[in-house]
Design a protein around this motif. Structure first.
Motif, PDB file in Angstrom:
ATOM      1  N   PRO A 218      71.084  28.682   8.300  1.00 27.99           N
ATOM      2  CA  PRO A 218      70.763  29.162   9.670  1.00 27.99           C
ATOM      3  C   PRO A 218      69.178  28.167   9.829  1.00 27.99           C
ATOM      4  O   PRO A 218      68.835  28.272  11.194  1.00 27.99           O
ATOM      5  CB  PRO A 218      70.227  30.513   9.700  1.00 27.99           C
ATOM      6  N   VAL A 219      68.337  27.723   8.853  1.00 30.56           N
ATOM      7  CA  VAL A 219      67.364  27.384   8.933  1.00 30.56           C
ATOM      8  C   VAL A 219      67.242  25.397   9.639  1.00 30.56           C
ATOM      9  O   VAL A 219      67.213  24.989  10.279  1.00 30.56           O
ATOM     10  CB  VAL A 219      66.288  27.158   8.015  1.00 30.56           C
ATOM     11  N   GLY A 220      68.611  25.223   8.815  1.00 33.03           N
ATOM     12  CA  GLY A 220      69.075  23.845   9.188  1.00 33.03           C
ATOM     13  C   GLY A 220      69.386  23.973  10.965  1.00 33.03           C
ATOM     14  O   GLY A 220      69.593  22.781  11.408  1.00 33.03           O
ATOM     15  N   GLU A 221      70.086  24.847  11.063  1.00 31.85           N
ATOM     16  CA  GLU A 221      70.433  24.606  12.857  1.00 31.85           C
ATOM     17  C   GLU A 221      69.195  23.913  13.070  1.00 31.85           C
ATOM     18  O   GLU A 221      69.520  24.570  14.850  1.00 31.85           O
ATOM     19  CB  GLU A 221      71.048  26.232  13.075  1.00 31.85           C
ATOM     20  N   MET A 222      67.708  25.018  12.829  1.00 33.08           N
ATOM     21  CA  MET A 222      67.088  25.269  13.607  1.00 33.08           C
ATOM     22  C   MET A 222      65.830  23.887  13.158  1.00 33.08           C
ATOM     23  O   MET A 222      64.891  23.355  13.059  1.00 33.08           O
ATOM     24  CB  MET A 222      65.830  25.629  13.690  1.00 33.08           C
ATOM     25  N   SER A 223      66.768  22.422  12.696  1.00 29.86           N
ATOM     26  CA  SER A 223      66.252  21.223  12.658  1.00 29.86           C
ATOM     27  C   SER A 223      65.030  20.550  13.515  1.00 29.86           C
ATOM     28  O   SER A 223      63.316  20.178  12.658  1.00 29.86           O
ATOM     29  CB  SER A 223      66.940  20.542  11.802  1.00 29.86           C
ATOM     30  N   GLN A 224      65.494  20.813  14.853  1.00 35.51           N
ATOM     31  CA  GLN A 224      64.382  20.130  15.212  1.00 35.51           C
ATOM     32  C   GLN A 224      63.312  20.566  15.541  1.00 35.51           C
ATOM     33  O   GLN A 224      62.456  20.264  16.132  1.00 35.51           O
ATOM     34  CB  GLN A 224      65.348  19.751  17.356  1.00 35.51           C
ATOM     35  N   LEU A 225      63.277  22.405  15.935  1.00 35.15           N
ATOM     36  CA  LEU A 225      62.355  23.311  16.091  1.00 35.15           C
ATOM     37  C   LEU A 225      61.374  23.110  14.697  1.00 35.15           C
ATOM     38  O   LEU A 225      60.201  22.724  14.819  1.00 35.15           O
ATOM     39  CB  LEU A 225      63.334  24.581  15.733  1.00 35.15           C
ATOM     40  N   ALA A 226      61.946  23.189  14.235  1.00 36.13           N
ATOM     41  CA  ALA A 226      60.750  22.971  12.510  1.00 36.13           C
ATOM     42  C   ALA A 226      60.625  21.096  12.434  1.00 36.13           C
ATOM     43  O   ALA A 226      59.577  21.129  12.411  1.00 36.13           O
ATOM     44  CB  ALA A 226      62.364  22.596  11.332  1.00 36.13           C
ATOM     45  N   GLN A 227      61.004  20.481  13.436  1.00 37.68           N
ATOM     46  CA  GLN A 227      60.339  18.728  12.768  1.00 37.68           C
ATOM     47  C   GLN A 227      59.255  19.249  13.703  1.00 37.68           C
ATOM     48  O   GLN A 227      58.454  18.679  14.116  1.00 37.68           O
ATOM     49  CB  GLN A 227      61.393  18.327  13.470  1.00 37.68           C
TER      50      GLN A 227
ATOM     51  N   ALA B 105      63.210  19.010   7.604  1.00 33.96           N
ATOM     52  CA  ALA B 105      61.904  18.426   8.623  1.00 33.96           C
ATOM     53  C   ALA B 105      60.492  17.739   7.176  1.00 33.96           C
ATOM     54  O   ALA B 105      59.936  18.637   6.494  1.00 33.96           O
ATOM     55  CB  ALA B 105      61.314  19.416   9.084  1.00 33.96           C
ATOM     56  N   VAL B 106      59.846  16.676   7.831  1.00 35.97           N
ATOM     57  CA  VAL B 106      58.685  16.504   7.079  1.00 35.97           C
ATOM     58  C   VAL B 106      57.971  15.643   8.647  1.00 35.97           C
ATOM     59  O   VAL B 106      58.628  15.189   9.350  1.00 35.97           O
ATOM     60  CB  VAL B 106      59.715  15.462   6.213  1.00 35.97           C
ATOM     61  N   ALA B 107      56.647  15.414   8.563  1.00 36.81           N
ATOM     62  CA  ALA B 107      56.139  15.018   8.691  1.00 36.81           C
ATOM     63  C   ALA B 107      54.579  14.816   8.699  1.00 36.81           C
ATOM     64  O   ALA B 107      54.268  15.422   7.626  1.00 36.81           O
ATOM     65  CB  ALA B 107      55.446  15.880  10.396  1.00 36.81           C
ATOM     66  N   GLY B 108      53.673  13.864   9.389  1.00 37.65           N
ATOM     67  CA  GLY B 108      52.657  13.605   8.589  1.00 37.65           C
ATOM     68  C   GLY B 108      52.399  12.342   7.810  1.00 37.65           C
ATOM     69  O   GLY B 108      53.630  11.822   7.574  1.00 37.65           O
TER      70      GLY B 108
END
Length: 179
Positions: free
Chosen positions: A51-60, A84-87
């Protein structure tokens, strides 16, 4: 696709047992949601559902917001991999399997904040160290985690504002999964 040589019959309720060896190898646990696919040649494919993978854009988007708030790298994982990864975190971390330490935190629904000395490896085969980890839990089930990742210029400890930000991110994603 890899043949295993294992044959199972469908019972009167339409169930098929996935052999223990395959469940252990693929880390399929009791109660884990599975997604079912079919193709035109008649194959039935089971895939672990995230379910978290389905929200990958929101997570990003949330990971990027955490970077803006904390100045630290941010990553979000489901129970299997970093989604998701940032920074200032290397993009190679994306889609890497979570480390055994991270898996233990997620499955145990436990948070972690560094004391300035210890860290948690974020992913297998990758040196990224998490300074803070907060689990994403939905309806009592562990779904993943939000983490702040140590960079080259990161302070040894996580400030209280950064800690509250990552905690809020985990709570927000948990609520999104419940709705």
């Amino acid at each position: 696709m890899k043949a295993t040589g294992i044959v199972r019959r469908i019972d009167d309720l339409g169930r098929v047992v996935i052999p223990k060896e395959i469940r252990r190898t693929l880390k399929i646990r009791e109660g884990m949601p599975m997604e079912i696919f079919t193709d035109v040649s008649g194959e039935v494919i089971l895939k672990k559902y995230s379910p978290v993978g389905e929200m990958s854009q929101l997570a990003q988007s949330y990971a990027e917001a955490l970077v803006n708030l904390t100045g630290l790298g941010a990553a979000i994982c489901d129970t299997e991999q970093v989604i998701a990864v940032a920074g200032p975190v290397k993009k190679e971390l994306l889609h890497k399997p979570v480390s055994p330490q991270m898996d233990e935190l997620v499955q145990g629904r436990r948070s972690f904040v560094t004391n300035g000395e210890s860290t948690v490896l974020a992913a297998q085969g990758y040196t990224a160290a998490a300074l803070a980890v907060f689990p994403v839990v939905s309806t009592g089930d562990p779904m993943g985690a939000v983490m702040l990742i140590k960079g080259e210029k990161s302070p040894p400890k996580v400030g209280s504002e950064a800690m509250e930000s990552v905690k809020a991110a985990a709570m927000f994603l948990s609520r999104q999964l419940e709705s």
